[in-house]
Each structure stands twice: as C-alpha cells, then as structure tokens.
Design a protein around this motif. Sequence first.
Motif: not given
Length: 515
Positions: A158-163, A324-329, A362-368, A450-453
């Motif tokens: 999640a946190l190393t997409r830039d650096l 479902f995360a609408y965020d690749e990170r 419950p059973i947790t499942w998901g994706g992007v 904002d999805l920062d650390a």
Amino acid sequence: MTGSDMTAAWARLEGLEHSPLAELFERDPERVAKLSQRIEFDVPGNGTNGLLLDWSKTHLDDALLDAFEDLAHAAGFASAREALFGGGIVNPTEGRPATHGAMRGSGTDADVEEGEALLARMGMLVEAIHQGALGDIKHLIHIGIGGSALGPDLAVDALTRDLELVDVHVVSNIDGLALEQAFSACDPATTLIAVASKTFTTTETMTNAESALKWLSDNGVVDPSGRVVALTANPERAVEWGVDETRILPFPESVGGRYSLWSSIGFPVALAVGMDDFRAMLAGAKAVDDHFRETEGRANGPLLAAFADQYYTRLRGCQTRAVFAYDERLALLPDYLQQLEMESNGKRVTADGTPVDRPTAPITWGGVGTDAQHAVFQLLHQGTQLVPVDFIASIAPGDALDPAHHKALLANCFAQGAALMAGGNMSKDGKDPARAFPGDRPSATILVDDLDAAMLGALIAFHEHRTFANAALMGINPFDQFGVELGKKMAKDIDSGEGQFDPSTTALMATAGLA
Ligand code: F6P
C-alpha cells in the motif's frame, strides 16, 4: 451482564421488524447523518486526515440500534474494552492480555513504555541499515506466515507505490516456488533476510529461512547469518538458531500474531518506507484507538459496524461478508481481513467454553473494484445469497494520471452501493425476470480523505476494533486460534510418515510417494 441478559437482548432483537432500505431513508431524512461518523486526526506538517464511515445503507434503524446497544450492555462490552486497553486477561484460554494497542501508544503505562522502547530499538536498526551498517542493502526477503506476513505485505504494497527505500519481498508459502520467485528478483550480495515468527518454530517459516541462508551461502555470501534479522517474541530460540542478539527485534508474547504489524513484525514496512511513515501508521491507528475507547454506543464507529455485522450474520443468516477496495493500494486488504476476522472470531464456543447458539464470524472475502464488478458482482446483484458489502475508497487519488481515472473509480464505487440498494429492472418493458434486480441489498462505505501511512494504520485499527467488538457481542475470545493446530499436527505426522490415517489419506500418501 449475564448470559440470561444476553439471551433476553437477542430475543428482543429477534422480535424486531426489518424495514427495507428505501423505506428507512424515506422515514428519516437524517438517516445519512445519523448512521455516518467521521474520525479525524492531525497529520504532523500536513493538516488533518479523516475517514468517513457511512453505515446508512445497512438495515439498522433506531429500534435495532437501541436493542443492539442493550446487547452491548448485556454482553459487558464496555468492561471488555476497558480490559483490552487496561492489560486485563482478554485471552482467557491462554491466560494473556492483548497488548498490540500498546505498541502504538494505547495501553497501560508500563506496556506503552515497553512498546516505545522496542520501537526505538527497531528504529535504530532500521536507520543503521539505511546508513549501510550491514553493507549495501537493496533487497529484503521477509519470511513469515499468517500474521507474520499478511500485515507487512499489505502495508508494504500500500505504501510503496511512489518510493521504496529497500525492495521488499514477502514470502510465506512453504511451496519452494514462492521463495525461488523472491530469489530471482534479488541480488544475494545486497539482500537482507528477515525471519518473522512470533514463536520462531513455525515449519513454513523455519524451512524457508534455512533455504534462504543456503541461497546466500551458495551465492558467495561469507557470513549468511550476519544478514539475518529476527522478528520474534521468542528471542532465545532465535539466538539458538544462530541470529546475533544485536539483530533480534523482540516483541511481547501478549501481542497476538494477527495483531502484530505494530510491533517489530512491521520491520519490513519501516525499512521500505522509513521510520517517519511507520510512526505515522502507528499514530493513525492510535487515533482510532482513542475514538474506540472514548465513544459510546452507536456513535462508536467500530461498534456500529459490529452491530451491522451481528445483524446480518446472526439475524439475517448471511454466511459471508464482502470487502471491495476501490484502490489498488488496498488490493491485499481482503487477505489481511480474512485472517483478522476469521482466525479471531471463527469459533464455536464462547470464552468460557459454552457452545455458541448462533453463527459466529462470517466468511470474509473480497477484491478490488472495478475488477470485481466484472467478475463477482453478478452474484451480489442478482444471486440468491444476501451478502453485506463494504466499499472502501480514497477521495485523493493514488495515481498521477488524468483525473478522469479517479473520478470514474469513485463513480463506480458509489454506483455499486446505490444499485445494490435501489434494484429495478433493466428491460424495456420492465418485466424481464432475467434483467430484474431485487435491490434492498446492504452496503457500507468507508471514504477516506487520503490513503497515506496514517490512514492505513487507522483503517487497520478500525477493523481490529470491529473484530473485537463483534467478539465481545458474541462473548467469544478473539485472541486464540486453536483451530489451526490439528491440521498442523497431522501435516507433521504425514510428513514424517508416522501415525494412522483414514483410507483416503493413506491412499493419497501412497500415490504421491509419501508413505
Ligand atoms: O497457524 C496460525 C498462526 O499461529 C497464526 O496465528 C500466526 O499468525 C501464524 O501461525 C504464524 O505464527 P508465527 O508468527 O509464530 O510463525
């Protein structure tokens, strides 16, 4: 606060009517505000960040919320929470407190002090490695499994997409392919190995660690042990295994495996993003701890989420919940949550050993999103199961491309929740059953600024507390995991060829040459 109070609270919940979502919105113009909360925190040098928790598209209404608050009272939620942060024995089957919160500043003074000292020790090693104390380190192979891998993997991704200060590869599977893949991406001359294991006995981790040492030595590294850092609650074992004490980063036994990202198990995250961001992640989690500790009833975000979880699992019979995360990170968030929720609350007895009378986790499942829309959303919209869904998105984009990308991403995220609730018929005459959507399907949305650390820390802590709140409402112990033991023992027996097995297993062993 007795079993009979809980039985009465459940009886009351079972007697309540369930109104369709559309009706709930019609009935109460304040519904969105009432079922939404914003948790905000300061980001040093960067203003504020916050997360909005919108639970208004769930079926919770005032009557259900009143009854769930009564259940929380009957279940002793407030004293369980007090015990969690106060160092009480919240893990009775193992006779232990759960002090992961203290690793980020939430706990007793003594536990927080210990957490700070351990963090400072980790910080010194991280800084020293960045400054070249162990040579020119460009890669880290982090070897661990379960809680010793999933958190670091999620956070690094999640946190190393830039650096990425050091290129991190997390290896968990005992399937040698996983380790070979990491080897092929790393140069042995510049690779550090982190062996992450609370117990320092886990078969997968220790087998992979041995192979990593062999790889270093086969490739000309003169002192392979000198390239190993151990992250463990069992430092004696790490010393026995050959790691120098100066490169052992311990953490307390009272920090559970799936809650250990905040401890030295987070070492690869700190190495990849630097100590400042690692500390920011801890601070974001602490902000959610404060909210969880100080807020009562339905205004408490994790508790409100747990009310909805209990409602769908125990009153509506939903066997799964999807994220479902609408965020690749956050692509690895569902994997992380699977362990957190299913290993914590996938239990069949309460904390005192009484069999439960209703379903637990419950059973947790998901994706992007949007990928999942083109794969599994068919079932969510038209399938026969009712699946409560969480959507997670960030207002600030993670990418630097044309803003059209992010706008469309958010539009899709919001559209899915709206469509699940609204339903309708997509045919021209509005009558084709194949094109009919029943609607009234629930979802919740977590929208972060904002999805920062710091926000990642906040999101994870939110889910930890949601899991804890669910456990408290069910009266179960979320901090043990004996269910994994039988399979582990049998794997050892099969591997060593000892013991008696059922005819099917015996035949499989013979066919594969294991007998
Ligand atoms: O088998 C389950 C488990 O005990 C998890 O709870 C834990 O996170 C994982 O194994 C790894 O354990 P360890 O950190 O001791 O290697």
